[in-house]
Design an enzyme around this catalytic site. Structure first.
Site, short mmCIF file in Angstrom:
data_model
loop_
_atom_site.label_atom_id
_atom_site.label_comp_id
_atom_site.label_asym_id
_atom_site.label_seq_id
_atom_site.Cartn_x
_atom_site.Cartn_y
_atom_site.Cartn_z
CD1 TRP A 123 5.38 -7.29 -3.86
CD2 TRP A 123 4.46 -7.47 -1.84
NE1 TRP A 123 5.06 -6.01 -3.43
CE2 TRP A 123 4.49 -6.09 -2.20
CE3 TRP A 123 3.92 -7.82 -0.61
CZ2 TRP A 123 4.01 -5.10 -1.36
CZ3 TRP A 123 3.44 -6.82 0.22
CH2 TRP A 123 3.48 -5.48 -0.16
CD GLN A 124 7.46 -15.03 -6.03
OE1 GLN A 124 8.68 -15.23 -6.03
NE2 GLN A 124 6.70 -15.25 -7.09
CG ASN A 125 11.30 -14.86 -1.13
OD1 ASN A 125 11.58 -16.02 -0.86
ND2 ASN A 125 11.17 -14.45 -2.39
CG ASN A 152 3.57 -12.37 5.61
OD1 ASN A 152 3.52 -13.50 6.07
ND2 ASN A 152 2.74 -11.42 5.97
CB ILE A 153 7.14 -17.61 4.45
CG1 ILE A 153 8.47 -17.12 3.86
CG2 ILE A 153 6.89 -19.06 4.04
CD1 ILE A 153 8.52 -17.11 2.35
CG HIS A 183 4.51 -16.72 -0.98
ND1 HIS A 183 4.17 -16.16 -2.20
CD2 HIS A 183 5.30 -17.79 -1.26
CE1 HIS A 183 4.71 -16.86 -3.18
NE2 HIS A 183 5.40 -17.86 -2.63
CE1 TYR A 225 -0.39 -16.95 -9.89
CE2 TYR A 225 0.59 -19.11 -9.48
CZ TYR A 225 0.48 -17.96 -10.25
OH TYR A 225 1.23 -17.84 -11.39
CG HIS A 233 -2.38 -4.04 2.50
ND1 HIS A 233 -2.24 -5.31 2.00
CD2 HIS A 233 -1.17 -3.74 3.07
CE1 HIS A 233 -1.02 -5.76 2.24
NE2 HIS A 233 -0.35 -4.84 2.89
CE1 TYR A 292 -4.87 18.56 13.24
CE2 TYR A 292 -5.18 19.51 11.06
CZ TYR A 292 -4.95 19.66 12.41
OH TYR A 292 -4.82 20.92 12.94
#
Length: 405
Positions: free
Chosen positions: A289-291, A293-294, A297, A305, A330, A392
């Site tokens: 998760w850190q790498n 999507n820079i 992040h 953070y 999301h 559906y």
């Protein structure tokens, strides 16, 4: 063996269903009504919120507003960025799910950008009040030598950055973190630009073809097992869907983070090209998760953070808060366009917390890397099937019964 086994699956698909690829059908997903483009209109309206943010910052720089008033004005503007498109997507009948996802994605990116814009200009005022006239470049964007020559950086001081051209450059730039002076590449490399454009066009056609030919029939055939609660068939459908789903996800990652973002960066002479790192080597869920999507992040570290840590919160609580915010967005980007509220995306993101703890504590090296890949390959098709099944049932299952009544 991977190539041969998947080639057999693809050939079996062609024999069973024939050629299902239809580009015209994709256009209809965006334009249900050819004379009304609600998603595009919604995106154009976003300029109101961009100009509002610039107006607030200009007044703050002149001292017309207090910081407290400016905070509440920005709060209202940012809240409207999230709430206004939701109201329109839910109310406008001609808004398709694909158009809704597109519009809400644009507004989500705009929310993150204007939040960063607000924070950086506030830091500038604090520095100015401390008798410092310039803002040093943040460590969230380390200077690096690029393949197209040394990145150059113009010197801009606050409040000289509060211009329409500056803000709109940031809005279109492939970054979420605002800076007074972005690194700039010295020239536009035409060959590089054409290669990225070719990749964009080729891979988007490949994505559409794979979805129509491979994903859609598998999902359609999964509805009956879900309805009958036939668990063995559900697992079989899930495993069958995992292969094309993951292949499509990998192609999409390359199309967006490498081809598209590099194309935009080259076109805008944007010097910072670190859009992803080696997430495929992840031995822990946290490293992934850190790498992968820079830009997101960096935004999370800089504007979410670290401010939480400065308030005295523990690292574990701050990391949980980041996952909560990610889970919210999301769910926001899936449930609203589908016009049904199910917690599958939210639960999927929150499940990463115990998974990250388990992998980090008990698995090392290749075992940790395998656990990360399995979570990616299996987790996504589970969420896809859950949403498709619910959509559906909600939109098609009750239609024949209503017609008979």
């Amino acid at each position: 063996m991977l190539v041969l086994s998947n080639a057999r699956l693809f050939l079996e698909n062609l024999i069973k269903y024939g050629i299902l690829v239809d580009p015209i059908q994709v256009v209809s997903l965006f334009l249900k009504d050819p004379y009304s483009w609600p998603a595009l209109c919604l995106v154009l309206v976003s300029n109101v919120f961009i100009l509002a943010a610039l107006y607030i910052e200009k007044r703050l720089s002149m001292g017309f507003f207090s910081e407290r008033v400016g905070f509440w004005l920005h709060f209202f503007n940012l809240s409207m960025i999230l709430c206004f498109p939701v109201a329109l997507v839910l109310m406008v009948r001609s808004m398709t799910p694909v158009g809704g996802v597109f519009a809400l994605t644009v507004y989500t990116i705009l929310f993150l950008k204007l939040y960063s814009y607000k924070d950086v200009n506030k830091w500038c005022r604090e520095i100015r009040h401390a008798r410092a006239r310039t803002l040093a470049r943040s460590q969230s964007f380390p200077m690096a030598h690029k393949a197209n020559g040394d990145a150059v950086q113009a010197h801009v001081t606050y409040p000289g950055n509060l211009k329409h051209r500056d803000l709109y450059y940031f809005v279109f730039a492939p970054t979420l973190c605002y800076e007074l002076s972005f690194p700039r590449s010295p020239r536009i490399r035409k060959r590089f630009l054409l290669r990225r454009l070719f990749e964009m066009l080729f891979f988007i056609q490949l994505l559409v073809g794979l979805i129509q030919q491979w994903m859609v029939p598998t999902i359609q055939n999964s509805m009956k097992p879900f309805k009958d609660m036939d668990y063995s068939r559900i697992i079989e459908r899930l495993l069958k869907l995992a292969v094309p789903n993951h292949l499509i996800w990998l192609i999409f990652f390359y199309w967006f983070f490498h081809s598209s973002m590099n194309f935009v960066a080259e076109l805008m002479q944007f010097g910072d090209r670190e859009f992803y790192r080696d997430w495929w080597n992840s031995e822990t869920v946290t490293y992934f998760w850190q790498n992968w999507n820079i830009p997101v992040h960096k935004w999370c570290i800089r504007h979410f953070y670290k401010p939480i840590l400065k308030r005295g919160t523990s690292k574990w609580a701050a990391q949980t808060a980041v996952f909560l915010a990610s889970a919210f967005f999301h769910e926001y980007l899936v449930s609203v366009p589908l016009k049904m509220f199910r917690p599958w995306a939210f639960m999927g993101m929150m499940s990463q917390i115990p998974l990250a703890w388990f992998v980090g504590r008990f698995l090392r090296g290749n075992y940790g890397n395998a656990a990360v890949w399995i979570s990616l390959i299996i987790g996504q098709p589970v969420a896809v099937l859950m949403y498709v099944h619910d959509y559906y049932i909600l939109n098609y299952e009750e239609t024949p019964v209503a017609g008979m009544a």
